[in-house]
Write a protein that holds these residues in place. Structure first.
Motif, PDB file in Angstrom:
ATOM      1  N   ALA A  28       0.860  -1.185   0.000  1.00  0.00           N
ATOM      2  CA  ALA A  28       0.000   0.000   0.000  1.00  0.00           C
ATOM      3  C   ALA A  28       0.900   1.240   0.000  1.00  0.00           C
ATOM      4  O   ALA A  28       2.070   1.164   0.365  1.00  0.00           O
ATOM      5  CB  ALA A  28      -0.900   0.006   1.233  1.00  0.00           C
ATOM      6  N   GLU A  29       0.318   2.359  -0.410  1.00  0.00           N
ATOM      7  CA  GLU A  29       1.088   3.605  -0.399  1.00  0.00           C
ATOM      8  C   GLU A  29       1.633   3.878   0.998  1.00  0.00           C
ATOM      9  O   GLU A  29       2.772   4.287   1.166  1.00  0.00           O
ATOM     10  CB  GLU A  29       0.210   4.771  -0.862  1.00  0.00           C
ATOM     11  CG  GLU A  29      -0.158   4.686  -2.326  1.00  0.00           C
ATOM     12  CD  GLU A  29      -1.240   5.676  -2.727  1.00  0.00           C
ATOM     13  OE1 GLU A  29      -1.691   6.489  -1.884  1.00  0.00           O
ATOM     14  OE2 GLU A  29      -1.646   5.637  -3.905  1.00  0.00           O
ATOM     15  N   LYS A  30       0.779   3.653   2.008  1.00  0.00           N
ATOM     16  CA  LYS A  30       1.209   3.724   3.406  1.00  0.00           C
ATOM     17  C   LYS A  30       0.916   2.369   4.021  1.00  0.00           C
ATOM     18  O   LYS A  30      -0.245   1.967   4.120  1.00  0.00           O
ATOM     19  CB  LYS A  30       0.466   4.825   4.159  1.00  0.00           C
ATOM     20  CG  LYS A  30       0.903   6.211   3.782  1.00  0.00           C
ATOM     21  CD  LYS A  30       0.274   7.233   4.707  1.00  0.00           C
ATOM     22  CE  LYS A  30       0.772   8.620   4.341  1.00  0.00           C
ATOM     23  NZ  LYS A  30       0.233   9.631   5.259  1.00  0.00           N
ATOM     24  N   MET A  31       1.961   1.678   4.426  1.00  0.00           N
ATOM     25  CA  MET A  31       1.796   0.355   5.018  1.00  0.00           C
ATOM     26  C   MET A  31       1.278   0.477   6.450  1.00  0.00           C
ATOM     27  O   MET A  31       1.470   1.510   7.097  1.00  0.00           O
ATOM     28  CB  MET A  31       3.136  -0.392   4.997  1.00  0.00           C
ATOM     29  CG  MET A  31       3.601  -0.745   3.593  1.00  0.00           C
ATOM     30  SD  MET A  31       2.491  -1.880   2.735  1.00  0.00           S
ATOM     31  CE  MET A  31       2.831  -3.421   3.573  1.00  0.00           C
ATOM     32  N   PRO A  32       0.619  -0.574   6.945  1.00  0.00           N
ATOM     33  CA  PRO A  32       0.110  -0.543   8.320  1.00  0.00           C
ATOM     34  C   PRO A  32       1.248  -0.383   9.323  1.00  0.00           C
ATOM     35  O   PRO A  32       2.375  -0.813   9.077  1.00  0.00           O
ATOM     36  CB  PRO A  32      -0.542  -1.911   8.491  1.00  0.00           C
ATOM     37  CG  PRO A  32      -0.721  -2.464   7.136  1.00  0.00           C
ATOM     38  CD  PRO A  32       0.309  -1.841   6.273  1.00  0.00           C
ATOM     39  N   VAL A  83      -3.467 -10.230   7.863  1.00  0.00           N
ATOM     40  CA  VAL A  83      -4.061  -9.053   7.237  1.00  0.00           C
ATOM     41  C   VAL A  83      -4.347  -8.027   8.333  1.00  0.00           C
ATOM     42  O   VAL A  83      -4.885  -8.370   9.376  1.00  0.00           O
ATOM     43  CB  VAL A  83      -5.382  -9.405   6.504  1.00  0.00           C
ATOM     44  CG1 VAL A  83      -6.067  -8.152   5.969  1.00  0.00           C
ATOM     45  CG2 VAL A  83      -5.123 -10.402   5.388  1.00  0.00           C
ATOM     46  N   VAL A  84      -3.952  -6.783   8.079  1.00  0.00           N
ATOM     47  CA  VAL A  84      -4.380  -5.676   8.928  1.00  0.00           C
ATOM     48  C   VAL A  84      -5.572  -5.061   8.206  1.00  0.00           C
ATOM     49  O   VAL A  84      -5.439  -4.538   7.101  1.00  0.00           O
ATOM     50  CB  VAL A  84      -3.267  -4.632   9.128  1.00  0.00           C
ATOM     51  CG1 VAL A  84      -3.782  -3.454   9.937  1.00  0.00           C
ATOM     52  CG2 VAL A  84      -2.054  -5.268   9.806  1.00  0.00           C
ATOM     53  N   GLY A  85      -6.750  -5.177   8.810  1.00  0.00           N
ATOM     54  CA  GLY A  85      -7.989  -4.705   8.190  1.00  0.00           C
ATOM     55  C   GLY A  85      -8.117  -3.194   8.225  1.00  0.00           C
ATOM     56  O   GLY A  85      -7.317  -2.490   8.861  1.00  0.00           O
ATOM     57  N   VAL A  86      -9.134  -2.692   7.555  1.00  0.00           N
ATOM     58  CA  VAL A  86      -9.376  -1.242   7.521  1.00  0.00           C
ATOM     59  C   VAL A  86      -9.684  -0.698   8.912  1.00  0.00           C
ATOM     60  O   VAL A  86      -9.500   0.486   9.173  1.00  0.00           O
ATOM     61  CB  VAL A  86     -10.503  -0.859   6.531  1.00  0.00           C
ATOM     62  CG1 VAL A  86     -10.111  -1.208   5.106  1.00  0.00           C
ATOM     63  CG2 VAL A  86     -11.812  -1.520   6.901  1.00  0.00           C
ATOM     64  N   ASP A  87     -10.101  -1.588   9.824  1.00  0.00           N
ATOM     65  CA  ASP A  87     -10.367  -1.179  11.203  1.00  0.00           C
ATOM     66  C   ASP A  87      -9.128  -1.291  12.083  1.00  0.00           C
ATOM     67  O   ASP A  87      -9.162  -0.994  13.269  1.00  0.00           O
ATOM     68  CB  ASP A  87     -11.502  -2.009  11.802  1.00  0.00           C
ATOM     69  CG  ASP A  87     -11.228  -3.509  11.760  1.00  0.00           C
ATOM     70  OD1 ASP A  87     -10.141  -3.933  11.302  1.00  0.00           O
ATOM     71  OD2 ASP A  87     -12.109  -4.265  12.199  1.00  0.00           O
ATOM     72  N   GLY A  88      -8.003  -1.758  11.501  1.00  0.00           N
ATOM     73  CA  GLY A  88      -6.758  -1.886  12.239  1.00  0.00           C
ATOM     74  C   GLY A  88      -6.598  -3.206  12.969  1.00  0.00           C
ATOM     75  O   GLY A  88      -5.564  -3.453  13.582  1.00  0.00           O
ATOM     76  N   PRO A 123      -4.142   1.476  10.103  1.00  0.00           N
ATOM     77  CA  PRO A 123      -4.347   0.733   8.847  1.00  0.00           C
ATOM     78  C   PRO A 123      -3.504   1.284   7.700  1.00  0.00           C
ATOM     79  O   PRO A 123      -3.131   2.453   7.697  1.00  0.00           O
ATOM     80  CB  PRO A 123      -5.826   0.916   8.542  1.00  0.00           C
ATOM     81  CG  PRO A 123      -6.423   1.625   9.684  1.00  0.00           C
ATOM     82  CD  PRO A 123      -5.336   2.144  10.553  1.00  0.00           C
ATOM     83  N   GLY A 124      -3.242   0.407   6.737  1.00  0.00           N
ATOM     84  CA  GLY A 124      -2.585   0.839   5.513  1.00  0.00           C
ATOM     85  C   GLY A 124      -3.518   1.734   4.715  1.00  0.00           C
ATOM     86  O   GLY A 124      -4.741   1.683   4.894  1.00  0.00           O
ATOM     87  N   ASN A 126      -4.287   3.619   0.730  1.00  0.00           N
ATOM     88  CA  ASN A 126      -4.087   3.893  -0.695  1.00  0.00           C
ATOM     89  C   ASN A 126      -4.989   5.055  -1.055  1.00  0.00           C
ATOM     90  O   ASN A 126      -6.181   5.041  -0.716  1.00  0.00           O
ATOM     91  CB  ASN A 126      -4.454   2.681  -1.559  1.00  0.00           C
ATOM     92  CG  ASN A 126      -3.274   1.777  -1.790  1.00  0.00           C
ATOM     93  OD1 ASN A 126      -2.131   2.107  -1.488  1.00  0.00           O
ATOM     94  ND2 ASN A 126      -3.553   0.596  -2.323  1.00  0.00           N
ATOM     95  N   ARG A 127      -4.409   6.065  -1.694  1.00  0.00           N
ATOM     96  CA  ARG A 127      -5.168   7.263  -2.094  1.00  0.00           C
ATOM     97  C   ARG A 127      -5.944   7.866  -0.924  1.00  0.00           C
ATOM     98  O   ARG A 127      -7.082   8.294  -1.073  1.00  0.00           O
ATOM     99  CB  ARG A 127      -6.095   6.937  -3.255  1.00  0.00           C
ATOM    100  CG  ARG A 127      -5.354   6.495  -4.492  1.00  0.00           C
ATOM    101  CD  ARG A 127      -6.280   6.225  -5.647  1.00  0.00           C
ATOM    102  NE  ARG A 127      -5.511   5.846  -6.799  1.00  0.00           N
ATOM    103  CZ  ARG A 127      -5.866   4.903  -7.644  1.00  0.00           C
ATOM    104  NH1 ARG A 127      -7.017   4.296  -7.491  1.00  0.00           N
ATOM    105  NH2 ARG A 127      -5.109   4.617  -8.667  1.00  0.00           N
ATOM    106  N   GLY A 128      -5.348   7.822   0.255  1.00  0.00           N
ATOM    107  CA  GLY A 128      -5.957   8.415   1.433  1.00  0.00           C
ATOM    108  C   GLY A 128      -7.030   7.584   2.106  1.00  0.00           C
ATOM    109  O   GLY A 128      -7.555   7.970   3.141  1.00  0.00           O
ATOM    110  N   GLU A 129      -7.362   6.430   1.551  1.00  0.00           N
ATOM    111  CA  GLU A 129      -8.410   5.569   2.101  1.00  0.00           C
ATOM    112  C   GLU A 129      -7.773   4.355   2.774  1.00  0.00           C
ATOM    113  O   GLU A 129      -6.847   3.753   2.241  1.00  0.00           O
ATOM    114  CB  GLU A 129      -9.342   5.074   0.992  1.00  0.00           C
ATOM    115  CG  GLU A 129     -10.139   6.167   0.323  1.00  0.00           C
ATOM    116  CD  GLU A 129     -11.215   6.729   1.216  1.00  0.00           C
ATOM    117  OE1 GLU A 129     -11.843   5.962   1.981  1.00  0.00           O
ATOM    118  OE2 GLU A 129     -11.424   7.957   1.174  1.00  0.00           O
ATOM    119  N   ALA A 130      -8.292   3.981   3.937  1.00  0.00           N
ATOM    120  CA  ALA A 130      -7.825   2.777   4.614  1.00  0.00           C
ATOM    121  C   ALA A 130      -8.156   1.547   3.771  1.00  0.00           C
ATOM    122  O   ALA A 130      -9.255   1.446   3.230  1.00  0.00           O
ATOM    123  CB  ALA A 130      -8.464   2.667   5.994  1.00  0.00           C
ATOM    124  N   VAL A 131      -7.181   0.651   3.647  1.00  0.00           N
ATOM    125  CA  VAL A 131      -7.352  -0.580   2.864  1.00  0.00           C
ATOM    126  C   VAL A 131      -6.780  -1.760   3.656  1.00  0.00           C
ATOM    127  O   VAL A 131      -5.849  -1.581   4.454  1.00  0.00           O
ATOM    128  CB  VAL A 131      -6.659  -0.485   1.485  1.00  0.00           C
ATOM    129  CG1 VAL A 131      -7.319   0.547   0.594  1.00  0.00           C
ATOM    130  CG2 VAL A 131      -5.171  -0.212   1.628  1.00  0.00           C
TER     131      VAL A 131
END
Length: 135
Positions: A28-32, A83-88, A123-124, A126-131
């Protein structure tokens, strides 16, 4: 008529299944990041190092070397993928590399305990959104 209904049902269930499947990113652009360094004003690379150290400290504090491995002189590195989910939260943890003697099961227990203790990663993104991201 029965054949058409079956096809419609199959198509409907396939489209629902496709919507339920969540894409998990390998990069991801920003990793968890493991929590514990958010309150520090650090550059991105230092923040990543701090989070890595915090995660290792968590593992060291919670890992109990299995007696079976100790008695057999088993040493090495176990690799766990999760997996680190969008909720962390950590989910879907799996042993990728095992060395035996109960070491893989113990490492998996420690990783799964993060979710049980409600430890939430940053959370990680991409484009400012948690993934969701593999770690």
């Amino acid at each position: 008529m029965k054949f058409k209904l079956l096809l419609l049902f199959t198509f409907f269930s396939l489209s629902l299944s496709a919507q339920e499947v969540e894409e998990v990113f390998r990069v991801a652009e920003k990793m968890p990041l493991f929590p514990g360094c958010e309150d520090r004003d650090l550059p991105a690379d230092e923040h990543q190092k701090c989070a890595q150290e915090a995660m290792l400290q968590f593992v060291y504090r919670n890992l109990q070397y299995p007696d079976e491995a100790r008695k057999a002189g088993i040493e090495g590195m176990v690799v766990i993928r999760f997996v680190v989910g969008v909720d962390g939260l950590v989910k879907d943890a799996k042993i990728v590399r095992e060395i035996g003697g109960g070491c893989g099961a113990e490492a998996l227990r420690v990783v799964n305990s993060m979710a049980e203790r409600d430890i939430r990663w940053i959370p990680g993104k991409n484009r400012g959104e948690a993934v969701p991201v593999y770690f």
